[in-house]
Scaffold this active site. Sequence first.
Site, mmCIF file in Angstrom:
data_model
loop_
_atom_site.group_PDB
_atom_site.id
_atom_site.type_symbol
_atom_site.label_atom_id
_atom_site.label_comp_id
_atom_site.label_asym_id
_atom_site.label_seq_id
_atom_site.Cartn_x
_atom_site.Cartn_y
_atom_site.Cartn_z
ATOM 1 N N CYS A 84 0.768 -1.232 0.000
ATOM 2 C CA CYS A 84 0.000 0.000 0.000
ATOM 3 C C CYS A 84 0.801 1.285 0.000
ATOM 4 O O CYS A 84 0.679 2.115 -0.897
ATOM 5 C CB CYS A 84 -0.883 -0.071 1.238
ATOM 6 N N HIS A 139 -2.325 6.309 5.142
ATOM 7 C CA HIS A 139 -1.181 5.378 5.187
ATOM 8 C C HIS A 139 0.086 5.919 4.530
ATOM 9 O O HIS A 139 0.869 5.163 3.932
ATOM 10 C CB HIS A 139 -1.557 4.017 4.574
HETATM 11 C C1 NG6 Z 1 1.314 -6.355 7.038
HETATM 12 C C2 NG6 Z 1 0.162 -6.984 7.819
HETATM 13 C C3 NG6 Z 1 -1.011 -7.108 6.886
HETATM 14 C C4 NG6 Z 1 -1.358 -5.783 6.285
HETATM 15 C C5 NG6 Z 1 -0.137 -5.194 5.596
HETATM 16 C C6 NG6 Z 1 -0.365 -3.827 5.047
HETATM 17 C C7 NG6 Z 1 0.960 -8.526 9.579
HETATM 18 C C8 NG6 Z 1 1.444 -9.892 9.888
HETATM 19 N N1 NG6 Z 1 0.571 -8.297 8.317
HETATM 20 O O1 NG6 Z 1 2.393 -6.144 7.887
HETATM 21 O O2 NG6 Z 1 -2.109 -7.642 7.570
HETATM 22 O O3 NG6 Z 1 -1.821 -4.907 7.252
HETATM 23 O O4 NG6 Z 1 0.923 -5.101 6.517
HETATM 24 O O5 NG6 Z 1 -1.219 -3.876 3.990
HETATM 25 O O6 NG6 Z 1 0.944 -7.675 10.420
HETATM 26 S S1 NG6 Z 1 -1.231 -2.651 3.003
HETATM 27 O O7 NG6 Z 1 -2.219 -2.985 1.993
HETATM 28 O O8 NG6 Z 1 -1.600 -1.510 3.772
HETATM 29 O O9 NG6 Z 1 0.098 -2.570 2.435
HETATM 30 CA CA CA Z 2 -3.254 -2.377 0.114
#
Ligand code: NG6
Ligand code: CA
Length: 507
Positions: A84, A139
């Site tokens: 993300c 984020h």
């Molecule tokens: C990872 C999380 C996952 C998710 C991701 C971010 C753990 C083990 N996993 O670290 O669940 O939150 O981060 O996702 O904590 S994103 O779409 O925001 O990149």
């Molecule tokens: Ca994402």
Amino acid sequence: NHSKRIIYFLMLVLLVLVSSCKTSKIDKTSEITMAPNIVFIYLDDLGYGDLSSYGAKGLSTPNIDKLASGGVKFTNGYATSATCTPSRYALMTGVYPWRNKDAKILPGSAPLLIAENQVTIPKMLKEKGYHTGIVGKWHLGLGNGEVDWNKPITPGPNQVGFDYSYIMAATQDRVPTVYIDNGSVVGLDPNDPIEVNYDQNFPGQKTGKDNPELLTMKWHHGHNSSIVNGIPRIGYMKGGEKAKWNDLEMSDHFLAKAQNYVKEHKDKPFFLYYAMQQPHVPRTPNPRFVGTSKLGPRGDVIVEADWTIGEFIKTLEKEGVLENTLIVLTSDNGPVLNDGYYDKAVEKNGAHSPTGGLRGGKYSLFEGGTRVPFITYWKGKITPKVSDALVCQLDLLSSIASLVNAKTTENDSQNILSSFLGTSKTGRENLILEASTRTAFREGDWIMIPPYQGPEINKEVNIELGNSNDFSLYNIKEDHGQKINLASTMPQKLKEMIATFEKIRGK
Ligand code: NG6
Ligand code: CA
């Protein structure tokens, strides 16, 4: 003589009429081409195959499908990255995220990733007279280091181009689990201040790890720190009881903010970045949507997102701005089934392919990590079509700059406006793809993945990461699922790919 005069007079009237008609036409088109409203609808972890218009099974997304069939549906649309934060960084700034060493998945307490003097889409549009807003997932970090969540939180979106911001700081699974309205936590009781810590718990606070009896959703990996609404999260949070969001109402909540934004700003060109939380974990469909797909909560929240988008489009229509609004709908990275909670996503997946047959998924250097649904829609302006042009979210900055006639220096972000509007079939020539700082290279129909150390599969999420001891080379036109490695049979092609890649990426 008299009749001559009448004829002259009539001719003059005609001339004036014709010329005024002409100029008004020009004015109209320039109005349309110069300052349409721009809306980004950005989903979180929505895979290339997760919409019915992209072949999904077991769920239906009629509202998004209407955008796809009434606009340009891209088959080669990419996020820059398989997670993300880096994708969002690239979307906003037009800069490849691997150029910034801090562009990784951020904790909820991380400082602002975008420099305050950096070019961003909202900043560029503001200079052209736009009002700019963000609703939803941010984020990209907040503050300069230590954030005091009980005071105005700055710098944040409002310092990098947004006139209005109504956000969640990081992700739905990360603390702080509160909404932030133009830098202030919504509904905060000063007598119950918020504290956030990503390293250690606050004395006496319950956690997912130690208090499984309090959980309504079970954690599978990670996600065992503070408990909010029965859901264990990443990170520790204390206080702010009244400010905590309601997960089940999140989609409706952001929708209302996005709708209000349109109502309030419809009289002036506006840019709205509507960053939805679905289908990222924890998947918490509103009870109205439970069981609306065959795929369990993961499918249900995609249906929820689709309905929400339908409502949002209705608002654009009702407020009379749909025909003067360019909508871009896409996702920040590829799909994942089990991303840390037991929510039946794996068990109920059935014949559905969230990646639409692409290899890998979220976190992966294979295509499933970065190739995503990508739709542009502009009622009455874009002619519906399916486009195979190679396009990336990175390019929206330069392309929109060109649309609104703003100055930009093209760097990583290329002006491919005609591809986005569907009038050109060729997008960019090549693209660097990123997954957790590792990079691969696409050019034409080819993808080259350099060797990387590390596990082949992330066992927790059950996704192939794209690590291998050797170079990989795929022809993705003939080999959609990246099954046949042609590196050893086509050494010359491999050499060329490596050379161009290194020229852009640096050695
Ligand atoms: C990872 C999380 C996952 C998710 C991701 C971010 C753990 C083990 N996993 O670290 O669940 O939150 O981060 O996702 O904590 S994103 O779409 O925001 O990149
Ligand atoms: Ca994402």
